[in-house]
Design a protein around this motif. Structure first.
Motif, PDB file in Angstrom:
ATOM      1  N   GLY A  81      32.233  14.137  39.071  1.00 54.65           N
ATOM      2  CA  GLY A  81      31.713  14.639  37.806  1.00 54.65           C
ATOM      3  C   GLY A  81      30.951  15.945  37.911  1.00 54.65           C
ATOM      4  O   GLY A  81      30.111  16.250  37.060  1.00 54.65           O
ATOM      5  N   GLN A  82      31.220  16.732  38.946  1.00 51.76           N
ATOM      6  CA  GLN A  82      30.539  18.012  39.121  1.00 51.76           C
ATOM      7  C   GLN A  82      31.197  19.054  38.212  1.00 51.76           C
ATOM      8  O   GLN A  82      32.409  19.177  38.175  1.00 51.76           O
ATOM      9  N   ARG A  83      30.390  19.791  37.494  1.00 51.58           N
ATOM     10  CA  ARG A  83      30.900  20.741  36.512  1.00 51.58           C
ATOM     11  C   ARG A  83      31.332  22.053  37.149  1.00 51.58           C
ATOM     12  O   ARG A  83      30.748  22.494  38.135  1.00 51.58           O
ATOM     13  N   LEU A  84      32.331  22.657  36.543  1.00 53.41           N
ATOM     14  CA  LEU A  84      32.788  23.988  36.923  1.00 53.41           C
ATOM     15  C   LEU A  84      32.600  24.910  35.720  1.00 53.41           C
ATOM     16  O   LEU A  84      33.177  24.670  34.669  1.00 53.41           O
ATOM     17  N   ASP A  85      31.787  25.941  35.887  1.00 50.02           N
ATOM     18  CA  ASP A  85      31.626  26.894  34.795  1.00 50.02           C
ATOM     19  C   ASP A  85      32.722  27.965  34.890  1.00 50.02           C
ATOM     20  O   ASP A  85      33.552  27.945  35.785  1.00 50.02           O
ATOM     21  N   TRP A  86      32.694  28.901  33.953  1.00 46.08           N
ATOM     22  CA  TRP A  86      33.745  29.917  33.920  1.00 46.08           C
ATOM     23  C   TRP A  86      33.728  30.801  35.167  1.00 46.08           C
ATOM     24  O   TRP A  86      34.780  31.217  35.649  1.00 46.08           O
ATOM     25  N   ALA A  87      32.553  31.079  35.689  1.00 47.78           N
ATOM     26  CA  ALA A  87      32.471  31.897  36.906  1.00 47.78           C
ATOM     27  C   ALA A  87      33.121  31.172  38.085  1.00 47.78           C
ATOM     28  O   ALA A  87      33.828  31.785  38.890  1.00 47.78           O
ATOM     29  N   ALA A  88      32.899  29.867  38.189  1.00 53.84           N
ATOM     30  CA  ALA A  88      33.517  29.083  39.257  1.00 53.84           C
ATOM     31  C   ALA A  88      35.034  29.061  39.098  1.00 53.84           C
ATOM     32  O   ALA A  88      35.775  29.211  40.076  1.00 53.84           O
ATOM     33  N   ILE A  89      35.490  28.896  37.876  1.00 55.25           N
ATOM     34  CA  ILE A  89      36.934  28.876  37.621  1.00 55.25           C
ATOM     35  C   ILE A  89      37.547  30.238  37.935  1.00 55.25           C
ATOM     36  O   ILE A  89      38.627  30.328  38.543  1.00 55.25           O
ATOM     37  N   ALA A  90      36.859  31.321  37.575  1.00 51.28           N
ATOM     38  CA  ALA A  90      37.343  32.667  37.892  1.00 51.28           C
ATOM     39  C   ALA A  90      37.398  32.877  39.402  1.00 51.28           C
ATOM     40  O   ALA A  90      38.371  33.442  39.934  1.00 51.28           O
ATOM     41  N   GLY A  91      36.378  32.402  40.115  1.00 49.12           N
ATOM     42  CA  GLY A  91      36.376  32.512  41.575  1.00 49.12           C
ATOM     43  C   GLY A  91      37.516  31.733  42.206  1.00 49.12           C
ATOM     44  O   GLY A  91      38.172  32.208  43.139  1.00 49.12           O
ATOM     45  N   ILE A  92      37.769  30.544  41.694  1.00 46.85           N
ATOM     46  CA  ILE A  92      38.879  29.733  42.193  1.00 46.85           C
ATOM     47  C   ILE A  92      40.207  30.449  41.944  1.00 46.85           C
ATOM     48  O   ILE A  92      41.087  30.471  42.808  1.00 46.85           O
ATOM     49  N   ALA A  93      40.351  31.065  40.769  1.00 44.85           N
ATOM     50  CA  ALA A  93      41.568  31.826  40.468  1.00 44.85           C
ATOM     51  C   ALA A  93      41.743  32.986  41.439  1.00 44.85           C
ATOM     52  O   ALA A  93      42.861  33.274  41.888  1.00 44.85           O
ATOM     53  N   LEU A  94      40.640  33.646  41.805  1.00 45.49           N
ATOM     54  CA  LEU A  94      40.714  34.748  42.766  1.00 45.49           C
ATOM     55  C   LEU A  94      41.096  34.251  44.163  1.00 45.49           C
ATOM     56  O   LEU A  94      41.836  34.926  44.889  1.00 45.49           O
ATOM     57  N   ILE A  95      40.609  33.078  44.545  1.00 45.93           N
ATOM     58  CA  ILE A  95      40.995  32.491  45.832  1.00 45.93           C
ATOM     59  C   ILE A  95      42.497  32.226  45.850  1.00 45.93           C
ATOM     60  O   ILE A  95      43.196  32.561  46.820  1.00 45.93           O
TER      61      ILE A  95
END
Length: 111
Positions: A81-95
């Motif tokens: 249940g750990q949240r992902l904000d937009w910055a985390a999602i953007a970072g994951i997309a960059l990875i």
């Protein structure tokens, strides 16, 4: 070469399992999740060594850690249940983009 990437994916899956068990072990105070940590990381390192027979260490580690970070973030979100904000999602997309660039455009991804 496909077998090598299959082994890499298996290594990442073991590592994802081991890391998820690490969270669930509550600092190694729970027996079965602790067993899962040992099993997961042993499997991850075994398959990682098989990949290193074909791919160079730096490229292999970059892909292993990148894919692992994406899967662990997903595991943390789905299981814990750990949240992902937009910055985390953007970072994951960059990875993911970085992994694609390595595999599609780099000659370093093969011996």
């Amino acid at each position: 070469m496909m077998r090598t990437y299959l082994f890499l994916l298996i290594a990442v899956m073991f590592e994802t399992f081991g890391s998820s068990c690490l969270q669930a072990s509550q600092q190694f105070t729970r027996f079965w999740p602790t067993v899962g940590v040992v099993f997961g990381f042993a499997g991850a390192f075994y398959f990682f060594t098989l990949v290193l027979k074909v791919l160079p260490l730096g490229i292999t580690y970059a892909m292993w850690s990148g894919i692992g970070m994406v899967l662990i973030a997903g595991s943390g979100w789905l299981i814990f249940g750990q949240r992902l904000d937009w910055a985390a999602i953007a970072g994951i997309a960059l990875i993911i983009a970085g992994i694609l660039v390595i595999n599609l455009f780099s000659n370093s991804a093969s011996h």
